[in-house]
Design a protein around this motif. Structure first.
Motif, PDB file in Angstrom:
ATOM      1  N   ASN A  56       0.859  -1.234   0.060  1.00  0.00           N
ATOM      2  CA  ASN A  56       0.148  -0.204  -0.072  1.00  0.00           C
ATOM      3  C   ASN A  56       0.827   1.285   0.224  1.00  0.00           C
ATOM      4  O   ASN A  56       0.454   2.349  -0.399  1.00  0.00           O
ATOM      5  N   PHE A  61      -1.094   4.540  -1.264  1.00  0.00           N
ATOM      6  CA  PHE A  61      -2.446   4.433  -0.535  1.00  0.00           C
ATOM      7  C   PHE A  61      -2.060   4.886   0.964  1.00  0.00           C
ATOM      8  O   PHE A  61      -3.093   5.261   1.601  1.00  0.00           O
ATOM      9  N   VAL A  62      -0.997   4.658   1.637  1.00  0.00           N
ATOM     10  CA  VAL A  62      -0.676   4.955   2.881  1.00  0.00           C
ATOM     11  C   VAL A  62       0.431   6.153   2.947  1.00  0.00           C
ATOM     12  O   VAL A  62       1.449   5.846   2.144  1.00  0.00           O
ATOM     13  N   PRO A  79      -1.426   7.828  -5.122  1.00  0.00           N
ATOM     14  CA  PRO A  79      -1.602   6.567  -6.219  1.00  0.00           C
ATOM     15  C   PRO A  79      -1.534   7.422  -7.729  1.00  0.00           C
ATOM     16  O   PRO A  79      -1.794   8.501  -7.853  1.00  0.00           O
ATOM     17  N   SER A  80      -0.859   6.759  -8.633  1.00  0.00           N
ATOM     18  CA  SER A  80      -0.861   6.944  -9.945  1.00  0.00           C
ATOM     19  C   SER A  80      -1.117   6.081 -10.942  1.00  0.00           C
ATOM     20  O   SER A  80      -0.738   4.783 -10.340  1.00  0.00           O
ATOM     21  N   SER A  81      -1.208   6.208 -12.241  1.00  0.00           N
ATOM     22  CA  SER A  81      -1.381   5.200 -13.342  1.00  0.00           C
ATOM     23  C   SER A  81       0.126   4.490 -13.600  1.00  0.00           C
ATOM     24  O   SER A  81       0.227   3.365 -14.202  1.00  0.00           O
ATOM     25  N   VAL A  83       1.768   3.123 -11.179  1.00  0.00           N
ATOM     26  CA  VAL A  83       1.803   1.892 -10.224  1.00  0.00           C
ATOM     27  C   VAL A  83       0.413   1.432 -10.348  1.00  0.00           C
ATOM     28  O   VAL A  83      -0.657   1.975  -9.809  1.00  0.00           O
ATOM     29  N   VAL A  85      -2.201  -1.646  -9.609  1.00  0.00           N
ATOM     30  CA  VAL A  85      -2.809  -2.408  -8.309  1.00  0.00           C
ATOM     31  C   VAL A  85      -3.621  -3.599  -8.891  1.00  0.00           C
ATOM     32  O   VAL A  85      -4.719  -3.131  -9.363  1.00  0.00           O
ATOM     33  N   PHE A  87      -6.133  -6.221  -7.160  1.00  0.00           N
ATOM     34  CA  PHE A  87      -6.731  -6.323  -5.604  1.00  0.00           C
ATOM     35  C   PHE A  87      -7.001  -8.026  -5.565  1.00  0.00           C
ATOM     36  O   PHE A  87      -7.736  -8.526  -6.457  1.00  0.00           O
ATOM     37  N   ALA A  91     -12.113  -5.618  -7.397  1.00  0.00           N
ATOM     38  CA  ALA A  91     -12.342  -4.039  -7.259  1.00  0.00           C
ATOM     39  C   ALA A  91     -12.829  -3.772  -8.721  1.00  0.00           C
ATOM     40  O   ALA A  91     -12.557  -2.385  -9.301  1.00  0.00           O
ATOM     41  N   TYR A 104     -12.334   2.731 -18.516  1.00  0.00           N
ATOM     42  CA  TYR A 104     -12.090   3.601 -17.506  1.00  0.00           C
ATOM     43  C   TYR A 104     -10.743   4.267 -17.358  1.00  0.00           C
ATOM     44  O   TYR A 104     -10.398   5.362 -17.037  1.00  0.00           O
ATOM     45  N   GLY A 105     -10.007   3.146 -17.279  1.00  0.00           N
ATOM     46  CA  GLY A 105      -8.431   3.642 -17.096  1.00  0.00           C
ATOM     47  C   GLY A 105      -7.868   4.480 -18.472  1.00  0.00           C
ATOM     48  O   GLY A 105      -6.946   5.241 -18.424  1.00  0.00           O
ATOM     49  N   GLN A 108      -7.904   8.619 -19.354  1.00  0.00           N
ATOM     50  CA  GLN A 108      -6.868   9.625 -19.101  1.00  0.00           C
ATOM     51  C   GLN A 108      -6.062  10.101 -20.498  1.00  0.00           C
ATOM     52  O   GLN A 108      -5.590  11.031 -20.306  1.00  0.00           O
ATOM     53  N   THR A 153      -5.746  -3.085 -15.834  1.00  0.00           N
ATOM     54  CA  THR A 153      -4.497  -2.454 -15.047  1.00  0.00           C
ATOM     55  C   THR A 153      -3.181  -2.466 -16.342  1.00  0.00           C
ATOM     56  O   THR A 153      -2.756  -1.204 -16.372  1.00  0.00           O
ATOM     57  N   VAL A 156      -3.420   0.478 -19.163  1.00  0.00           N
ATOM     58  CA  VAL A 156      -2.731   1.940 -18.901  1.00  0.00           C
ATOM     59  C   VAL A 156      -1.454   1.839 -18.903  1.00  0.00           C
ATOM     60  O   VAL A 156      -0.686   2.879 -18.782  1.00  0.00           O
TER      61      VAL A 156
ATOM     62  N   SER B 172      -5.421   4.549  -8.765  1.00  0.00           N
ATOM     63  CA  SER B 172      -4.170   3.870  -9.376  1.00  0.00           C
ATOM     64  C   SER B 172      -4.545   3.614 -10.909  1.00  0.00           C
ATOM     65  O   SER B 172      -3.685   3.115 -11.498  1.00  0.00           O
ATOM     66  N   LEU B 173      -5.670   3.911 -11.305  1.00  0.00           N
ATOM     67  CA  LEU B 173      -6.088   3.959 -12.893  1.00  0.00           C
ATOM     68  C   LEU B 173      -5.968   5.312 -13.514  1.00  0.00           C
ATOM     69  O   LEU B 173      -6.231   5.377 -14.636  1.00  0.00           O
TER      70      LEU B 173
END
Lengths: 263, 267
Positions: A56, A61-62, A79-81, A83, A85, A87, A91, A104-105, A108, A153, A156, B172-173
């Motif tokens: 994370n 995320f943290v 977070p950024s694209s 990296v 992730v 799950f 998700a 969706y990804g 951008q 994932t 992107v 992250s996307l």
């Protein structure tokens, strides 16, 4: 294929703490480590040891209590694209079809609608789901959902891919199929992978490097570089993998018959 | 949304039959109650002026329809409930999104709004009449206020329960905050928002009749009050049944629309 130049993750004296009822709790002890570009590292350790916490932190995320994580020299602040992730719970957005989840990804990049759909379809084809593009996640099996998530994932183009027990909810047979699929796609895209698991065999089958973490508060206690060619199978990859397997099991369960070499 | 229905024709027919029976089941209940009601009316043990028989209620309905008051009152009441609901629901959703998303707005408003929630709509009627008079304004106010609080509360909670994992996946996307809000946060909160809207529709009728009972010169609630003055229990019963049917039908419509819009929610 040229060796990737990007995707170098530096974990620099990283410490993660959470607020507990009796003051801060250390989730991750001071950790210093480097993930080289294009490598596949499996992170294994007992439950609650901080594997996911480390992941994370790399995902942004943290926020670290001390130290930092850098990607190609840049400190990760969120977070950024770059990296990606994956799950364990997939998700996927249940209000979108498989195709729209992948799109969706891609939004951008400001592609034309035609191109965006083409790329999303290509990404689904790569995971063998082109025929299911218009289905909603609820209509797909667990393995298919995770395929959509992988397609979403990779589409992107992340430099780093973090996977948090991605196949933990799948049955053994599906898991083996997903291993082959993941290795295939990873070979094409060559992101730096950090794969969190509690399954020793999975780690040995997939990774270039296996990192073992201690009980909480977690720290990295052992590193096994693996050079055996893939696809691997524990039975035919020689005794070496089986020996490492025994050693790791000993580290994870020090109270069993194995002597703990670290104490 | 049909998911590859592989039921064989006979099985499908059996399914349709049982579905038809399930839809007809409420009619059995209505027929049963109507039967008892008619029996009571025929037996003559209760005073017809206090507890009218079904046929008296029916003829009162026909009477109100023929002299045109029923249509006028219905139109008036539906218009008020609709307008009040539209104002209240819009404000409720907008403010719910704000308190769910913006910490400052939440800190400033949530404790106050939670304090308002237990106040019953009827208690507001006197204030509404002083502020807005006996006309339409006071009705809109009471209805929209009641609807607003319910819709706000549910929207706010829907926003709070947007699963963290969706936000993490979205960020992250590489999604922008605006796109994330419109295509992730809103759909994730939508089931709660719709639950609030459904409650709001029911409360719109409840609070409207409360407002019309005192201080109105038209509408179903007013007509109930008027029927009391002339001791027309047959009209009262008629109006009460119409209110019941109206509420049930609108609830069904709203429920159907909600199911279509948040199609991913049911298993």
């Amino acid at each position: 294929m040229t060796e990737p130049q990007t995707g170098r993750v530096e974990i620099d004296d990283l410490v993660i703490r959470f607020k507990g009822k009796q003051g801060p709790v250390t989730a991750l002890e001071r950790t210093r480590h480097v993930l080289e570009p294009g490598t596949f590292t499996a992170l294994i350790g007992p439950s609650g040891c901080g594997k996911s916490t480390l992941m994370n932190a790399i995902a942004g995320f943290v926020t670290p209590a001390e130290g930092q994580v850098r990607l190609d020299g840049q400190t990760i602040t969120g977070p950024s694209s770059d990296v990606g992730v994956i799950f364990q719970q997939y998700a996927l957005f249940p209000w979108f079809t498989a195709l729209s989840n992948v799109r969706y990804g891609l939004k951008q990049f400001g592609l034309s609608k035609r191109e965006e759909i083409d790329r999303a379809r290509a990404a689904l084809a790569e995971v063998g789901l082109e025929a299911h593009a218009d289905k909603y996640p609820q209509q797909l099996s667990g393995g298919m959902k995770q395929r959509v998530a992988i397609a979403r994932t990779f589409a992107v183009g992340p430099k780093v891919l973090l996977m948090d027990e991605p196949f933990g909810a799948l049955d053994a047979q599906t898991r083996l199929i997903m291993h082959d699929l993941l290795l295939d796609i990873w070979r094409k895209h060559r992101a730096t992978v950090l794969f969190v698991t509690h399954d020793v065999d999975e780690a040995l089958l997939l990774a270039d490097h296996v990192q073992v973490m201690s009980h909480a508060p977690g720290r990295l206690i052992r590193h096994y570089p693996l050079t055996q060619p893939r696809p691997r199978a524990l039975s035919r990859s020689g005794n070496e993998l089986l020996e490492i397997r025994e050693e790791i099991l000993g580290l994870l369960h020090p109270k069993s018959t194995h002597a703990d070499p670290l104490i | 949304m049909a998911v590859s229905d592989r039921a064989r024709p006979t099985a499908r027919f059996a399914q349709m039959l049982s579905a038809g029976a399930a839809a007809g089941l409420p009619l059995v209940s209505f027929a049963f109650i109507l039967g008892i009601w008619s029996a009571v009316g025929l037996s003559g043990v209760v005073n017809e002026a206090i507890f009218p028989a079904p046929w008296s209620v029916w003829s009162a309905t026909v009477e109100m329809w023929q002299n045109g008051t029923l249509q006028k009152d219905l139109a008036k009441s539906l218009g008020r409930a609709g307008t009040g609901f539209a104002i209240g629901a819009t404000l409720g959703v907008v403010l719910g999104l704000l308190t769910g998303r913006v910490a400052l707005v939440r800190t400033l408003l949530n404790p106050f709004l939670n304090l308002l929630r237990p106040i019953p709509a009827i208690a507001l009627v006197p204030v509404a009449i002083v502020w807005f008079g006996i006309g339409e304004g006071s009705k809109y106010f009471v209805v929209s206020y009641t609807v607003f609080l319910t819709v706000w509360f549910n929207t706010h909670h829907g926003m709070e329960y947007v699963p963290d994992i969706y936000m993490r996946a979205s960020r992250s996307l590489g999604a922008s905050r605006l796109r994330e809000f419109v295509t992730v946060v809103l759909p994730a909160a939508a089931p709660h928002i719709f639950a609030g809207i459904r409650l709001g529709v029911a409360l719109a009728f409840l609070s409207l009749v409360a407002a019309e009972l005192s201080g109105a010169s038209s509408g179903i609630g007013f007509r109930l009050q008027e029927a009391r003055q002339y001791v027309r229990t047959d009209r009262m019963f008629s109006l009460l049944i119409i209110l019941g049917i109206l509420g049930a039908v609108t609830d069904l419509i709203v429920h159907r629309i909600g199911k279509k819009l948040v199609h991913w929610e049911q298993g």
